[in-house]
Structure formats: structure tokens, C-alpha cells
Motif scaffolding. Structure first.
Motif, PDB file in Angstrom:
ATOM      1  N   ILE A   1      -5.761   3.475  -3.652  1.00 15.93           N
ATOM      2  CA  ILE A   1      -5.415   2.971  -2.319  1.00 15.93           C
ATOM      3  C   ILE A   1      -5.998   3.889  -1.249  1.00 15.93           C
ATOM      4  O   ILE A   1      -6.645   3.434  -0.298  1.00 15.93           O
ATOM      5  CB  ILE A   1      -3.886   2.867  -2.163  1.00 15.93           C
ATOM      6  CG1 ILE A   1      -3.329   1.770  -3.079  1.00 15.93           C
ATOM      7  CG2 ILE A   1      -3.518   2.562  -0.705  1.00 15.93           C
ATOM      8  CD1 ILE A   1      -1.810   1.738  -3.131  1.00 15.93           C
TER       9      ILE A   1
ATOM     10  N   ILE B   1      -8.733   1.584   0.679  1.00 17.69           N
ATOM     11  CA  ILE B   1      -8.091   0.621   1.579  1.00 17.69           C
ATOM     12  C   ILE B   1      -8.895   0.375   2.859  1.00 17.69           C
ATOM     13  O   ILE B   1      -8.887  -0.734   3.402  1.00 17.69           O
ATOM     14  CB  ILE B   1      -6.644   1.056   1.913  1.00 17.69           C
ATOM     15  CG1 ILE B   1      -5.894  -0.097   2.590  1.00 17.69           C
ATOM     16  CG2 ILE B   1      -6.626   2.324   2.747  1.00 17.69           C
ATOM     17  CD1 ILE B   1      -4.408   0.141   2.708  1.00 17.69           C
TER      18      ILE B   1
ATOM     19  N   HIS C   1       0.817  -1.214   0.000  1.00 16.68           N
ATOM     20  CA  HIS C   1       0.000   0.000   0.000  1.00 16.68           C
ATOM     21  C   HIS C   1       0.855   1.271   0.000  1.00 16.68           C
ATOM     22  O   HIS C   1       0.361   2.347  -0.326  1.00 16.68           O
ATOM     23  CB  HIS C   1      -0.928   0.006   1.212  1.00 16.68           C
ATOM     24  CG  HIS C   1      -0.211  -0.050   2.524  1.00 16.68           C
ATOM     25  ND1 HIS C   1       0.365  -1.208   2.997  1.00 16.68           N
ATOM     26  CD2 HIS C   1       0.054   0.915   3.445  1.00 16.68           C
ATOM     27  CE1 HIS C   1       0.938  -0.961   4.167  1.00 16.68           C
ATOM     28  NE2 HIS C   1       0.768   0.316   4.458  1.00 16.68           N
TER      29      HIS C   1
END
Length: 258
Positions: free
Chosen positions: A181, A185, A153
Motif C-alpha cells: 500500500i 497507492i 488502505h
């Protein structure tokens, strides 16, 4: 020459990676171990070779990821010719002066010489090598292990200005990945994993490195070492905190004659 994806893909096709895995690594490794390792913890990121796209996905790409792991020196020569290097080219590779590094790079050098790419191996003392590595001042090619794969990430190997971005990649695609991301996420993990899975395929097909098979590593410990399961590193921060949970079963140790 390395700015041309055809050259980068040709270098990958010029090496018999299957033989390297079976012979040099004695079969004790994985054909594809980057950017994600092929184990259960990474299952949502990893794409096996047989599940990779069957057609090239990137602009200018002429090969799929599976083709980059299949030995095809004639195709490599043709791609070099199409890219403007019919007779190959010469390049310098900076590397550590360890026996293992020299052995591995010598194998790669031999394969590439067969398609006209002549490598000069420039070995360096560890201190000088590390300084060059961190500053990203390698002249042409660089040989070493990939870094930063433990935190996908953070995009350590593909983000501009990251010290782990050894290929000095500057690709707008990864900026879009970063946005995805940040957006997904936490709120949409399924989308996050989908993005990272696709990113792994994209990175391999980009061929900013010669992707070599990766040998397995092992952790071994005595049975009386309790609450330990093979961890050897947990990141830069609080690196040794995991020691606190380990204890020695003295009774078991004594019963085993130690």
C-alpha cells in the motif's frame, strides 16, 4: 479451537447462509458484504463469489471462499473431527442485549448446535459491551458488526493493535500488504487495487469470523432537499462538513403542499 483454520472454516460451513439471506433478510441483502461491499464504488476491490479461486490459497486451508458460503454441515463435522473436536466444543459469545442481535445470534447458535458447537449467549448493556469491545477483552467469541471497512488502505480490521481488529489477527501477510500500500497507492494505483483485491480474498478464506450475509440499508430524503445524494457519514474527521452543501428548495417544497 479458533486458532485452527479448519475450525473457523467449519463454523462458516455449518450455517445455511442462503436461507438466512432469503428468509431472515427477506432477500434484501448481499451474500458477501465484507471486507468490501458489492457496489460500483468498490468494484476494483470486490471479488464476486463466482470469480473466487477454485482451490484453497492459504497454508492449512481446506476450503475455498465459495465453500464457506455454502451450507455443508457434514463437511463441518468432518473438519471439526480432523481438528480434534469430534464432539464439537462449547463457547461463550459476548454481545449487545438488543433484540436484533439476540435474534441473529440465536439463528447462528441453532445452526452451530447441529454440528456439536454449543454457544452460550452472554448479553451485555451497551456501555459494558462498548468498553469490552474497544479494549478487546472478550473472553472467547464476540458478536457485532464489522468496522473499519470504509478505509481499506488503513487496514483497520487486520492491523495489529487496531481497535477495529476484533479477531485480534496477528498475521505477517498483512505487514506485506501494508508495504505494498505504502509503495503503490500513489505511484502505482493499479498494483494497489490488485493487492487489496487479493487481500479481500485472503481475509475471507482466513475465516477469522463467521461471515454472514449483509442486509442493505437505505437513505430516504424529500425531493426538495437539494444537493444531497444519500451520504450519512464521511469518516471521523470533519464528520458534519457535508451538511454545508445541502439546501432546501422552498419553492418546490411549497408546490408539493408542504
Amino acid at each position: 479451537p479458533f486458532k485452527d483454520i479448519r475450525v473457523r472454516q467449519a463454523l462458516n460451513m455449518a450455517i445455511d447462509k442462503e436461507t438466512y439471506l432469503k428468509s431472515y433478510l427477506a432477500g434484501d441483502g448481499a451474500m458477501v458484504g465484507y471486507p468490501y461491499p458489492p457496489n460500483k464504488a468498490w468494484a476494483k476491490f470486490y471479488t464476486p463469489l463466482e470469480e473466487m479461486p477454485k482451490t484453497p490459497q492459504l497454508p492449512g486451508s481446506v476450503a475455498t471462499v465459495p465453500e464457506l458460503f455454502k451450507y455443508n454441515p457434514e463437511r463441518a463435522k468432518q473438519l471439526l473431527k480432523e481438528a480434534g473436536y469430534p464432539n464439537g466444543f462449547k463457547a461463550k459469545v459476548q454481545m449487545q442485549n438488543s433484540t436484533t442481535a439476540v435474534d441473529q445470534m440465536s439463528i447462528i447458535k441453532d445452526y452451530l448446535s447441529k454440528v456439536g458447537v454449543e454457544l452460550t449467549l452472554a448479553t451485555m448493556e451497551t456501555g459494558a459491551y462498548n468498553a469490552m469491545d474497544v479494549a478487546q477483552t472478550h473472553e472467547e467469541m464476540w458478536f457485532g458488526s464489522a468496522r473499519g471497512v470504509w478505509a481499506p488502505h488503513e487496514q483497520l480490521t487486520t492491523k495489529r493493535a487496531s481497535y477495529s481488529n476484533d479477531a485480534i489477527i496477528d498475521d505477517p501477510y498483512y505487514e506485506e500488504v501494508a508495504k505494498s500500500i505504502a509503495r503503490d497507492i500513489i505511484k502505482s494505483p493499479a498494483n494497489y487495487f490488485k493487492t487489496m483485491k487479493a487481500e479481500g480474498v485472503y481475509e475471507l478464506e482466513s475465516a477469522w469470523a463467521v461471515w454472514m450475509p449483509v442486509g442493505y440499508t437505505y437513505a430516504v430524503w424529500w425531493p426538495w432537499v437539494e444537493n444531497y445524494y444519500g451520504i450519512n457519514w464521511t469518516g471521523w474527521a470533519n464528520t458534519v462538513d457535508w451538511y454545508k452543501g445541502i439546501w432546501i428548495n422552498q419553492d418546490l417544497k411549497k408546490s408539493m403542499g408542504y
